[in-house]
Design a protein around this motif. Structure first.
Motif, PDB file in Angstrom:
ATOM      1  N   GLN A  72      55.106 -41.718 -58.039  1.00  0.00           N
ATOM      2  CA  GLN A  72      54.663 -40.501 -58.722  1.00  0.00           C
ATOM      3  C   GLN A  72      53.536 -40.824 -59.698  1.00  0.00           C
ATOM      4  O   GLN A  72      52.563 -40.073 -59.791  1.00  0.00           O
ATOM      5  CB  GLN A  72      55.823 -39.842 -59.451  1.00  0.00           C
ATOM      6  CG  GLN A  72      55.438 -38.521 -60.084  1.00  0.00           C
ATOM      7  CD  GLN A  72      56.590 -37.838 -60.800  1.00  0.00           C
ATOM      8  OE1 GLN A  72      57.684 -38.386 -60.909  1.00  0.00           O
ATOM      9  NE2 GLN A  72      56.347 -36.647 -61.293  1.00  0.00           N
ATOM     10  N   ARG A  73      53.662 -41.927 -60.420  1.00  0.00           N
ATOM     11  CA  ARG A  73      52.599 -42.323 -61.359  1.00  0.00           C
ATOM     12  C   ARG A  73      51.285 -42.558 -60.623  1.00  0.00           C
ATOM     13  O   ARG A  73      50.219 -42.143 -61.087  1.00  0.00           O
ATOM     14  CB  ARG A  73      53.017 -43.563 -62.140  1.00  0.00           C
ATOM     15  CG  ARG A  73      54.185 -43.296 -63.071  1.00  0.00           C
ATOM     16  CD  ARG A  73      54.440 -44.434 -64.020  1.00  0.00           C
ATOM     17  NE  ARG A  73      54.663 -45.724 -63.402  1.00  0.00           N
ATOM     18  CZ  ARG A  73      55.857 -46.263 -63.152  1.00  0.00           C
ATOM     19  NH1 ARG A  73      56.958 -45.598 -63.441  1.00  0.00           N
ATOM     20  NH2 ARG A  73      55.953 -47.459 -62.621  1.00  0.00           N
ATOM     21  N   GLU A  74      51.350 -43.194 -59.472  1.00  0.00           N
ATOM     22  CA  GLU A  74      50.135 -43.445 -58.684  1.00  0.00           C
ATOM     23  C   GLU A  74      49.520 -42.133 -58.203  1.00  0.00           C
ATOM     24  O   GLU A  74      48.299 -41.963 -58.230  1.00  0.00           O
ATOM     25  CB  GLU A  74      50.440 -44.380 -57.505  1.00  0.00           C
ATOM     26  CG  GLU A  74      50.681 -45.816 -57.927  1.00  0.00           C
ATOM     27  CD  GLU A  74      49.525 -46.387 -58.723  1.00  0.00           C
ATOM     28  OE1 GLU A  74      48.383 -46.353 -58.243  1.00  0.00           O
ATOM     29  OE2 GLU A  74      49.776 -46.864 -59.852  1.00  0.00           O
ATOM     30  N   ARG A  75      50.354 -41.204 -57.755  1.00  0.00           N
ATOM     31  CA  ARG A  75      49.839 -39.895 -57.325  1.00  0.00           C
ATOM     32  C   ARG A  75      49.178 -39.167 -58.497  1.00  0.00           C
ATOM     33  O   ARG A  75      48.118 -38.552 -58.335  1.00  0.00           O
ATOM     34  CB  ARG A  75      50.970 -39.040 -56.737  1.00  0.00           C
ATOM     35  CG  ARG A  75      51.408 -39.489 -55.358  1.00  0.00           C
ATOM     36  CD  ARG A  75      52.312 -38.475 -54.693  1.00  0.00           C
ATOM     37  NE  ARG A  75      53.457 -38.079 -55.488  1.00  0.00           N
ATOM     38  CZ  ARG A  75      54.639 -38.693 -55.497  1.00  0.00           C
ATOM     39  NH1 ARG A  75      54.830 -39.752 -54.747  1.00  0.00           N
ATOM     40  NH2 ARG A  75      55.620 -38.239 -56.247  1.00  0.00           N
ATOM     41  N   LEU A  76      49.786 -39.239 -59.673  1.00  0.00           N
ATOM     42  CA  LEU A  76      49.201 -38.594 -60.860  1.00  0.00           C
ATOM     43  C   LEU A  76      47.867 -39.232 -61.238  1.00  0.00           C
ATOM     44  O   LEU A  76      46.919 -38.530 -61.607  1.00  0.00           O
ATOM     45  CB  LEU A  76      50.172 -38.649 -62.039  1.00  0.00           C
ATOM     46  CG  LEU A  76      51.399 -37.745 -61.906  1.00  0.00           C
ATOM     47  CD1 LEU A  76      52.442 -38.105 -62.950  1.00  0.00           C
ATOM     48  CD2 LEU A  76      50.992 -36.283 -62.019  1.00  0.00           C
ATOM     49  N   ARG A  77      47.775 -40.549 -61.136  1.00  0.00           N
ATOM     50  CA  ARG A  77      46.496 -41.229 -61.433  1.00  0.00           C
ATOM     51  C   ARG A  77      45.409 -40.789 -60.456  1.00  0.00           C
ATOM     52  O   ARG A  77      44.279 -40.515 -60.845  1.00  0.00           O
ATOM     53  CB  ARG A  77      46.682 -42.746 -61.393  1.00  0.00           C
ATOM     54  CG  ARG A  77      47.420 -43.300 -62.589  1.00  0.00           C
ATOM     55  CD  ARG A  77      47.490 -44.827 -62.561  1.00  0.00           C
ATOM     56  NE  ARG A  77      48.200 -45.315 -63.720  1.00  0.00           N
ATOM     57  CZ  ARG A  77      49.448 -45.777 -63.715  1.00  0.00           C
ATOM     58  NH1 ARG A  77      50.129 -45.837 -62.578  1.00  0.00           N
ATOM     59  NH2 ARG A  77      50.017 -46.187 -64.825  1.00  0.00           N
TER      60      ARG A  77
END
Length: 124
Positions: A78-83
């Motif tokens: 999820q963090r990677e998608r948000l970045r």
């Protein structure tokens, strides 16, 4: 779907929206400019997009029982998608050229003040 389940889901959505509004107010008081609420992108939905100076904060808002639980709730994927979503927004808005993108967490817990954690997952 049962009526109880529908009511629980509606209450959860309302609680989430209230948490996002409270988080936005908290960031405004800290000098951020809110550029968007619940922005849907092909990569992810961004709860809050906030700008202060040359820093664009992609803010994930979590209402949980504790800060630790809130931090653990956001997975690496999820963090990677948000970045990636933050980078896509910057690429599509020339006025944001030159900003640095940061992934922040706004943690809200019952009976406590909101907690803003800039660069919450630094290095991960």
């Amino acid at each position: 779907m049962s009526g109880v389940r529908q009511a629980r889901g509606a209450a959860s959505r309302l609680s989430g929206r209230r948490a996002e509004v409270l988080a936005a107010c908290w960031l405004l008081a800290k000098g951020y400019r809110i550029l968007g609420f619940r922005l849907r992108t092909p990569q992810a939905e961004i709860d809050l997009l906030a700008l202060r100076g040359k820093v664009l904060a992609v803010v994930e808002v979590k209402r949980r029982t504790s800060l630790e639980v809130a931090l653990e709730t956001v997975s690496f994927d999820q963090r990677e998608r948000l970045r990636r979503a933050g980078a896509a927004i910057v690429a599509g808005r020339p006025r944001l050229a030159g900003v640095s993108i940061r992934l922040d967490l706004m943690a809200l817990a019952p009976g406590r003040l909101p907690r803003h954690i800039p660069d919450a997952w630094k290095g991960s």
